[in-house]
Design a protein around this motif. Structure first.
Motif, PDB file in Angstrom:
ATOM      1  N   SER A  12      72.721  53.141  14.409  1.00  0.00           N
ATOM      2  CA  SER A  12      71.446  52.694  13.839  1.00  0.00           C
ATOM      3  C   SER A  12      70.724  53.832  13.132  1.00  0.00           C
ATOM      4  O   SER A  12      69.944  53.570  12.207  1.00  0.00           O
ATOM      5  N   ILE A  13      71.002  55.097  13.510  1.00  0.00           N
ATOM      6  CA  ILE A  13      70.443  56.207  12.727  1.00  0.00           C
ATOM      7  C   ILE A  13      71.009  56.192  11.304  1.00  0.00           C
ATOM      8  O   ILE A  13      70.276  56.349  10.328  1.00  0.00           O
ATOM      9  N   LEU A  15      72.067  53.547   9.816  1.00  0.00           N
ATOM     10  CA  LEU A  15      71.486  52.368   9.169  1.00  0.00           C
ATOM     11  C   LEU A  15      70.089  52.673   8.642  1.00  0.00           C
ATOM     12  O   LEU A  15      69.738  52.293   7.519  1.00  0.00           O
ATOM     13  N   TYR A  16      69.295  53.401   9.432  1.00  0.00           N
ATOM     14  CA  TYR A  16      67.950  53.793   8.995  1.00  0.00           C
ATOM     15  C   TYR A  16      68.030  54.665   7.743  1.00  0.00           C
ATOM     16  O   TYR A  16      67.248  54.491   6.794  1.00  0.00           O
ATOM     17  N   CYS A  17      69.012  55.565   7.733  1.00  0.00           N
ATOM     18  CA  CYS A  17      69.154  56.450   6.575  1.00  0.00           C
ATOM     19  C   CYS A  17      69.492  55.658   5.326  1.00  0.00           C
ATOM     20  O   CYS A  17      68.955  55.917   4.253  1.00  0.00           O
ATOM     21  N   LEU A  19      68.769  52.484   4.762  1.00  0.00           N
ATOM     22  CA  LEU A  19      67.706  51.567   4.343  1.00  0.00           C
ATOM     23  C   LEU A  19      66.493  52.308   3.811  1.00  0.00           C
ATOM     24  O   LEU A  19      65.782  51.772   2.968  1.00  0.00           O
ATOM     25  N   ARG A  20      66.213  53.498   4.290  1.00  0.00           N
ATOM     26  CA  ARG A  20      64.908  54.108   4.039  1.00  0.00           C
ATOM     27  C   ARG A  20      64.928  55.258   3.049  1.00  0.00           C
ATOM     28  O   ARG A  20      63.888  55.620   2.536  1.00  0.00           O
ATOM     29  N   ARG A  21      66.056  55.885   2.796  1.00  0.00           N
ATOM     30  CA  ARG A  21      66.055  57.051   1.915  1.00  0.00           C
ATOM     31  C   ARG A  21      66.223  56.628   0.466  1.00  0.00           C
ATOM     32  O   ARG A  21      66.833  55.604   0.184  1.00  0.00           O
ATOM     33  N   ARG A  22      65.697  57.451  -0.437  1.00  0.00           N
ATOM     34  CA  ARG A  22      65.763  57.100  -1.853  1.00  0.00           C
ATOM     35  C   ARG A  22      66.785  57.916  -2.603  1.00  0.00           C
ATOM     36  O   ARG A  22      67.112  57.586  -3.749  1.00  0.00           O
ATOM     37  N   ASN A  23      67.287  58.969  -1.996  1.00  0.00           N
ATOM     38  CA  ASN A  23      68.274  59.814  -2.664  1.00  0.00           C
ATOM     39  C   ASN A  23      69.671  59.238  -2.441  1.00  0.00           C
ATOM     40  O   ASN A  23      70.015  58.847  -1.341  1.00  0.00           O
ATOM     41  N   LYS A  26      71.752  61.075   0.120  1.00  0.00           N
ATOM     42  CA  LYS A  26      71.354  60.756   1.500  1.00  0.00           C
ATOM     43  C   LYS A  26      71.939  59.411   1.930  1.00  0.00           C
ATOM     44  O   LYS A  26      72.336  59.239   3.082  1.00  0.00           O
ATOM     45  N   ILE A  28      74.737  58.155   0.908  1.00  0.00           N
ATOM     46  CA  ILE A  28      76.162  58.376   1.187  1.00  0.00           C
ATOM     47  C   ILE A  28      76.335  59.016   2.564  1.00  0.00           C
ATOM     48  O   ILE A  28      77.235  58.662   3.334  1.00  0.00           O
ATOM     49  N   ILE A  29      75.421  59.952   2.901  1.00  0.00           N
ATOM     50  CA  ILE A  29      75.488  60.587   4.215  1.00  0.00           C
ATOM     51  C   ILE A  29      75.272  59.552   5.321  1.00  0.00           C
ATOM     52  O   ILE A  29      75.967  59.551   6.339  1.00  0.00           O
ATOM     53  N   ASP A 103      67.235  59.492  -7.720  1.00  0.00           N
ATOM     54  CA  ASP A 103      66.277  58.589  -7.081  1.00  0.00           C
ATOM     55  C   ASP A 103      66.588  57.146  -7.463  1.00  0.00           C
ATOM     56  O   ASP A 103      66.597  56.791  -8.634  1.00  0.00           O
TER      57      ASP A 103
ATOM     58  N   VAL B  19      69.576  63.276   8.584  1.00  0.00           N
ATOM     59  CA  VAL B  19      68.748  62.288   7.886  1.00  0.00           C
ATOM     60  C   VAL B  19      67.436  62.926   7.441  1.00  0.00           C
ATOM     61  O   VAL B  19      66.966  62.684   6.336  1.00  0.00           O
ATOM     62  N   MET B  24      69.393  69.363   0.437  1.00  0.00           N
ATOM     63  CA  MET B  24      70.643  68.615   0.541  1.00  0.00           C
ATOM     64  C   MET B  24      71.736  69.406   1.248  1.00  0.00           C
ATOM     65  O   MET B  24      72.554  68.834   1.971  1.00  0.00           O
ATOM     66  N   LEU B  31      75.863  66.864   8.553  1.00  0.00           N
ATOM     67  CA  LEU B  31      76.873  65.790   8.592  1.00  0.00           C
ATOM     68  C   LEU B  31      78.215  66.342   9.063  1.00  0.00           C
ATOM     69  O   LEU B  31      78.922  65.697   9.849  1.00  0.00           O
ATOM     70  N   LEU B  65      81.452  66.629  -0.891  1.00  0.00           N
ATOM     71  CA  LEU B  65      80.001  66.399  -0.904  1.00  0.00           C
ATOM     72  C   LEU B  65      79.250  67.612  -1.430  1.00  0.00           C
ATOM     73  O   LEU B  65      78.266  67.456  -2.156  1.00  0.00           O
ATOM     74  N   LEU B  74      65.326  66.109  -3.989  1.00  0.00           N
ATOM     75  CA  LEU B  74      64.206  65.194  -4.202  1.00  0.00           C
ATOM     76  C   LEU B  74      63.146  65.480  -3.160  1.00  0.00           C
ATOM     77  O   LEU B  74      63.457  65.592  -1.979  1.00  0.00           O
ATOM     78  N   THR B  89      61.534  48.594   8.791  1.00  0.00           N
ATOM     79  CA  THR B  89      62.895  49.073   9.060  1.00  0.00           C
ATOM     80  C   THR B  89      63.092  49.374  10.537  1.00  0.00           C
ATOM     81  O   THR B  89      64.111  49.000  11.132  1.00  0.00           O
ATOM     82  N   ILE B  93      65.642  47.694  13.291  1.00  0.00           N
ATOM     83  CA  ILE B  93      66.610  48.460  14.091  1.00  0.00           C
ATOM     84  C   ILE B  93      66.415  48.183  15.578  1.00  0.00           C
ATOM     85  O   ILE B  93      67.396  48.063  16.335  1.00  0.00           O
ATOM     86  N   PHE B  96      67.951  44.921  16.357  1.00  0.00           N
ATOM     87  CA  PHE B  96      69.409  45.127  16.357  1.00  0.00           C
ATOM     88  C   PHE B  96      69.875  45.721  17.679  1.00  0.00           C
ATOM     89  O   PHE B  96      70.845  45.247  18.286  1.00  0.00           O
TER      90      PHE B  96
END
Lengths: 112, 175, 153
Positions: A12-13, A15-17, A19-23, A26, A28-29, A103, B19, B24, B31, B65, B74, B89, B93, B96
Motif C-alpha cells: 500500500s506504500i 500504491l500511495y506513491c 496515486l499521490r505523486r506527480r513526478n 516517482k 515508476i518507483i 510533471d 516515496v 530523485m 528503492l 533508473l 520537481l 487516498t 488505502i 484496502f
C-alpha cells in the motif's frame, strides 16, 4: 499472519506513491515497490516451517522442502518486471524530450 | 519469524524514504535498498535461485533508473486540493487494508502451505526429469509454457523500447 | 592539450578501466558457469543470462559505447536474440519425437548430479540465457544510443 499484513502494508506504500505523486519517475518507483511486495507475498505463501530449499544434495533422505511452484512463478516475474521497468523508463524519457517536464499535471495541460 | 518481521520493517522504512525523499537520486537509491532487503528475504525464505536473480536484476534496475533521473527534480507543490486528495487516498488505502485483514483469515496459515501438486513434484521429479534442482525442473519441464510466454514478453518489451525510442520524422520537413 | 586529453578519455577514469579489464571476463565466465550448472545447483538460465548481460553493461559503462559495440554489435545482438528464441522453439518442437510439444524426450536422463544429465533441460537453459542476456543488453543499447544521438544534433 503479521508477516502477510506487513507485506501488504509495503504494497500500500507503493500504491500511495502511484496515486499521490506527480513526478513520473516517482510513479515508476512506486510501481517497483508494489512489484517487490507482490513477489515477497508469493514466496511467503510457499514457505514451510523448517523446510529446506528445493535442491537435492548427494546423500540426502529427508524431503521436507518449501513449495517450488511460487518460486518458479516469481523467477519469471522478476525478469519480466525488469523489462517492463525499462519500457516505462523509455516512455518517461520520451515524454521529457517532448514536454520538457516530468510533471503529469502539466503534461495533461499541454494536450492537443 | 522475528528476523523476517524486522526485515519487513526495514523494507517498509526504506520504501517510505523512497516515496518521501526530495531529490530523485536518493529516492532511487532507497528503492535499491528495498530490493536488497527483498534479496535477503528470499535467502531467509529458502529461495536461493530467486536471491541470485533479484540481486543482479536490482543492479540493472538501478543503472537504468539512474540513467533516467539525471534530469531536473520537481519541488513538492501544495495546491488547493492537496489535503482533500491526500485524505481520500489515505481513506482508500485504509479500506484496502481492512479488506486485506478480513481476507487473510481465509488463507492458509504462515508456514503450513497446502502442497498438493508440490508433493508430487518433490517425490517424482527426479525420476521423471533427472534434474536435482527442482525449480529448474518445474520451470523447464512441468510448466515450460510459462517460460515460452516469458520469452515472448521479453521480445515484446525489447521491440517496445526500440519503437518508443526511435526518432520519428527525422527527414520530414516541419509543418 | 585539453583537446587531446578529451579525445582519450571516452568513458570513465583509468582506474575503472583497469579494474573492468580484470573483472569483466571473470563475471562472464561466472555467468556461463551458472547457466551450465543450472540443473544441479541454484541458478539457471534467467540468473545466468542476467549476469552475462551485466558483464557487457559493465564494459559499456566503463569504456563507452563504441568498444562495447565492437564486442557485440547491434546487428549481431538482433541475430542472437532470434537464435535464442528459435533454439527454444526448436527444442520444444523436437518434443514431438517423444509424444507432444515441450516434452523431455530423452530416453535415458543420465546419472543425477553430473553435468550431462536431465535430458533437454540444459539446452533449454542455454537458449533462455542467450535470450535474456541479449534482450536486456539490447534494451540498454537502445537507451544509451538515443542519448548519444541527441547530443550530436
Amino acid at each position: 499472519m503479521s508477516v502477510y499484513f506487513l507485506c501488504l502494508v509495503l504494497f500500500s506504500i507503493g500504491l500511495y506513491c502511484v496515486l499521490r505523486r506527480r513526478n513520473i519517475i516517482k510513479i515508476i518507483i512506486g510501481i517497483s515497490i508494489m512489484e517487490y511486495a507482490v513477489n515477497l507475498f508469493f514466496i511467503l505463501i510457499g514457505y514451510r516451517w523448517h523446510g529446506r530449499a528445493p535442491l537435492l544434495s548427494q546423500n540426502q533422505e529427508v524431503l521436507r522442502m518449501v513449495d517450488p511452484i511460487p518460486q518458479e512463478l516469481i523467477l519469471i516475474s522478476i525478469v519480466i518486471g525488469l523489462s517492463v521497468l525499462a519500457l516505462l523508463v523509455a516512455i518517461a524519457i520520451k515524454i521529457f524530450d517532448k514536454y520538457n517536464t516530468f510533471d503529469i499535471t502539466k503534461i495533461r495541460k499541454l494536450k492537443g | 519469524m522475528l528476523e523476517l518481521q524486522l526485515l519487513l520493517l526495514f523494507m517498509i522504512s526504506a520504501a517510505i524514504i523512497a516515496v518521501e525523499a526530495k531529490d530523485m537520486i536518493s529516492s532511487v537509491i532507497a528503492l535499491g535498498t528495498v530490493g536488497i532487503g527483498l534479496c535477503l528475504g528470499f535467502l531467509l525464505l529458502k529461495a536461493p535461485d530467486l536471491a541470485i536473480t533479484q540481486l543482479v536484476a536490482e543492479i540493472l534496475c538501478l543503472i537504468i533508473l539512474i540513467r533516467a533521473t539525471l534530469k531536473q527534480d520537481l519541488p513538492l507543490v501544495r495546491d488547493g486540493r492537496w489535503f482533500f486528495n491526500t485524505f481520500s487516498t489515505l481513506c482508500f488505502i485504509v479500506i484496502f487494508l481492512i479488506f486485506v485483514f478480513l481476507a487473510l483469515k481465509e488463507i492458509s496459515v504462515f508456514g503450513n502451505p497446502e502442497m498438493k501438486i508440490a508433493k508430487e513434484i518433490l517425490t517424482g521429479s527426479l525420476d521423471k526429469t533427472g534434474a536435482t534442482n527442482f525449480i529448474t525442473s518445474v520451470i523447464l519441464d512441468f510448466r515450460a509454457y510459462d517460460t515460452l510466454g516469458e520469452a515472448t514478453i521479453l521480445f515484446a518489451a525489447v521491440i517496445g523500447v526500440a519503437a518508443v525510442m526511435r526518432k520519428i520524422g527525422r527527414n520530414k520537413p516541419r509543418a | 592539450m585539453v583537446d587531446s586529453n578529451k579525445k582519450e578519455e571516452i568513458g570513465m577514469s583509468f582506474m575503472v578501466k583497469t579494474v573492468t579489464r580484470l573483472t569483466a571476463v571473470v563475471i562472464l565466465l561466472f555467468g556461463i558457469y551458472i547457466v551450465l550448472h543450472g540443473h544441479i545447483s541454484p541458478g539457471g538460465g534467467f540468473a545466468g543470462g542476467l549476469i552475462i548481460a551485466l558483464s557487457f553493461v559493465q564494459v559499456m559503462i566503463a569504456f563507452g559505447k563504441d568498444i562495447a559495440l565492437r564486442k557485440l554489435s547491434e546487428a549481431k545482438a538482433a541475430v542472437l536474440e532470434s537464435v535464442g528464441g528459435l533454439l527454444f522453439l526448436t527444442i520444444a518442437a523436437l518434443g514431438f519425437l517423444g509424444g507432444h510439444f515441450l516434452i523431455n524426450f530423452f530416453a535415458s536422463k543420465g546419472r543425477p548430479f553430473t553435468l550431462f544429465s536431465a535430458g533437454t533441460i540444459p539446452f533449454y537453459n542455454i537458449a533462455i540465457a542467450i535470450k535474456v542476456a541479449v534482450g536486456l543488453f539490447s534494451i540498454f543499447i537502445v537507451l544509451v544510443i538515443l542519448k548519444r544521438a541527441k547530443k550530436e544534433e
